[in-house]
Design an enzyme around this catalytic site. Structure first.
Site, PDB file in Angstrom:
ATOM      1  N   HIS A 187       0.835  -1.209   0.000  1.00 14.79           N
ATOM      2  CA  HIS A 187       0.000   0.000   0.000  1.00 14.79           C
ATOM      3  C   HIS A 187       0.865   1.253   0.000  1.00 14.79           C
ATOM      4  CE1 HIS A 187      -2.843  -3.069   1.487  1.00 14.79           C
ATOM      5  NE2 HIS A 187      -3.765  -2.317   0.932  1.00 14.79           N
ATOM      6  N   ASP A 256      -4.563  -7.194  -8.071  1.00 10.85           N
ATOM      7  CA  ASP A 256      -4.888  -6.518  -6.824  1.00 10.85           C
ATOM      8  C   ASP A 256      -5.173  -5.059  -7.176  1.00 10.85           C
ATOM      9  OD1 ASP A 256      -5.261  -6.102  -4.110  1.00 10.85           O
ATOM     10  OD2 ASP A 256      -3.399  -7.084  -3.530  1.00 10.85           O
TER      11      ASP A 256
END
Length: 341
Positions: A187, A256
C-alpha cells in the site's frame, strides 16, 4: 443488453447507494464488476439492494460483485450485523496440531461464510490466501496465511475452494504466483523479492501449482528480480507468462487494486499496463467517481479468451446452503475444545 463485452475492469464506489452520476457511469462504461468495501456495507437488505442497483445499471443480471472476506482482520462484513470469522492463520495453527480437524473446521467455516455471501448476492470474498507466511513476512500477510508449509497450505486452501464453489461462490486464490516473501506493505512501497526461480518453484509457487484448477486468481504488486527486475508482477508480461506457462494456471486472473503505492503512473497508465501484461481484469477499487472514469477510459472490452475463462468459472458454481449460525458455533466449539481462544 449491449453486444460489446463489458470492460475488463472492476471498480468501487463510495457509499451505500448508487448516486445518479454513478448509475450513469456504470450504464455507459459497463465495467465487468463491482468491488465492495466496509464503506458500502450496512445491513443485509441494503447490501442486496446495492448489488441489484449495480446489476440493473450495467444491464447484466450476472454482473459479479466481490469483496475481501477472508476472515480475521480482512473481512468487510464486520460491523456487528454479521458473524465474525476467524483468520486463516488460526485454522493453520489448528491444522498443525491435527490436520484432519483443521480441515474440518476450515470447511465448516467456509461453508458458513459462503452461504452468508450468497444470501447477500455477493459472488466472492476473494479468498483463500495461498501465500506462504514465514519468519520475516510482513504483517500485510501475517495471519491471513495458513503458514509456511506448502503441503498444509494446499490442504487447507482446498477446503476453502471446495466449500466456496459448493455454495455458488467464486474462490479467488491470492496472491499468485506467491506473496509470502514480502517485507514491506505494498500500500506504501513496492516489495522486492530476490529469490531464484528454482527456489520460488520449490516453495512459494507450489500451492498455486497444486491449486491451479481454482477458477479465479489475484496477482499482487511485487518485483521478482530474477523474473522481471523492472516491473511489478501485476504489470509484468514476464510474470503473467510464468503464471500461465510454468504454473499452468488457466483461470481468470484479476490484479490486486491498482491504486496502491507499489505502482507508479496515472490510473490510466496502470490499467493499461496490467491489461497489456496479459491479465484478464484490472481492479481499481478506490471508489472515487472521477478516478473510476479515468480507469474506465483506459480499459478495454474483455477478450474472447477472458470471456471463455469467466464462463468456465461460472459453470463450476453450485448452490448449496447451510445453517450459518449452527456451523459457526460448531467451529468455535472445535477451537474451544482444543484450547484455542
Amino acid at each position: 443488453m449491449a453486444s460489446t463485452p463489458p470492460l475488463a475492469l472492476f471498480v468501487g464506489m463510495p457509499g451505500h447507494e448508487l448516486s445518479v452520476d454513478e448509475s450513469a457511469f456504470f450504464r455507459e462504461a459497463n465495467p465487468f464488476g463491482l468491488f465492495l468495501f466496509r464503506r458500502n456495507l450496512d445491513n443485509p437488505e441494503q447490501v442486496r439492494r446495492l448489488c441489484r442497483q449495480f446489476r440493473e445499471a450495467v444491464d447484466r443480471e450476472d454482473a459479479p460483485v466481490f469483496i475481501d472476506q477472508e476472515g480475521g482482520r480482512v473481512q468487510r462484513l464486520n460491523n456487528g450485523r454479521w458473524p465474525s470469522f476467524r483468520a486463516l492463520g488460526e485454522f493453520g495453527a489448528l491444522a498443525r496440531k491435527d490436520l484432519e480437524l483443521g480441515q474440518r473446521a476450515m470447511r465448516l467455516s467456509s461453508q458458513a461464510m459462503a452461504t452468508l455471501m450468497a444470501e447477500l448476492t455477493i459472488d466472492s470474498g476473494t479468498t483463500p490466501v495461498a501465500d506462504l507466511a514465514r519468519k520475516g513476512t510482513h504483517e500485510v500477510i501475517g495471519q491471513r496465511a495458513f503458514g509456511d508449509d506448502p503441503d498444509l497450505v494446499i490442504a487447507m486452501a482446498r477446503e476453502v475452494i471446495n466449500a466456496m464453489l459448493e455454495a455458488g461462490e467464486l474462490p479467488v486464490i491470492k496472491h499468485i504466483p506467491g506473496y509470502g516473501r514480502v517485507t514491506v506493505d505494498p500500500h506504501f512501497d513496492c516489495p522486492v523479492v530476490d529469490a531464484s526461480r528454482e527456489d520460488l518453484a520449490a516453495t512459494d509457487f507450489r500451492p498455486f501449482m497444486a491449486l491451479r484448477d481454482t477458477p479465479w486468481a489475484m496477482v499482487a504488486h511485487l518485483i521478482f528480480t530474477q523474473i522481471d527486475p523492472e516491473r511489478p508482477a501485476s504489470v509484468s508480461p514476464l510474470v503473467c507468462n510464468l503464471i500461465r506457462q510454468d504454473i499452468g494456471y488457466e483461470g481468470v486472473i484479476i490484479t490486486d487494486c491498482l491504486t496502491m503505492e507499489a505502482l507508479k503512473g496515472t490510473w490510466a497508465e496502470r490499467v493499461t499496463a496490467a491489461l497489456d501484461a496479459g491479465y484478464d481484469i484490472a481492479l481499481h477499487s478506490q471508489g472515487d467517481l472521477a478516478a473510476s472514469q479515468a480507469a474506465a477510459r483506459a480499459a478495454r472490452p474483455l477478450s474472447q479468451q477472458s470471456l471463455a475463462r469467466i464462463a468456465r468459472a461460472q459453470a463450476m458454481r453450485g448452490a448449496k446452503r447451510v445453517d450459518i449460525a449452527a456451523l459457526h458455533a460448531e467451529v468455535e466449539q472445535i477451537f474451544t475444545d482444543n484450547g484455542i481462544a
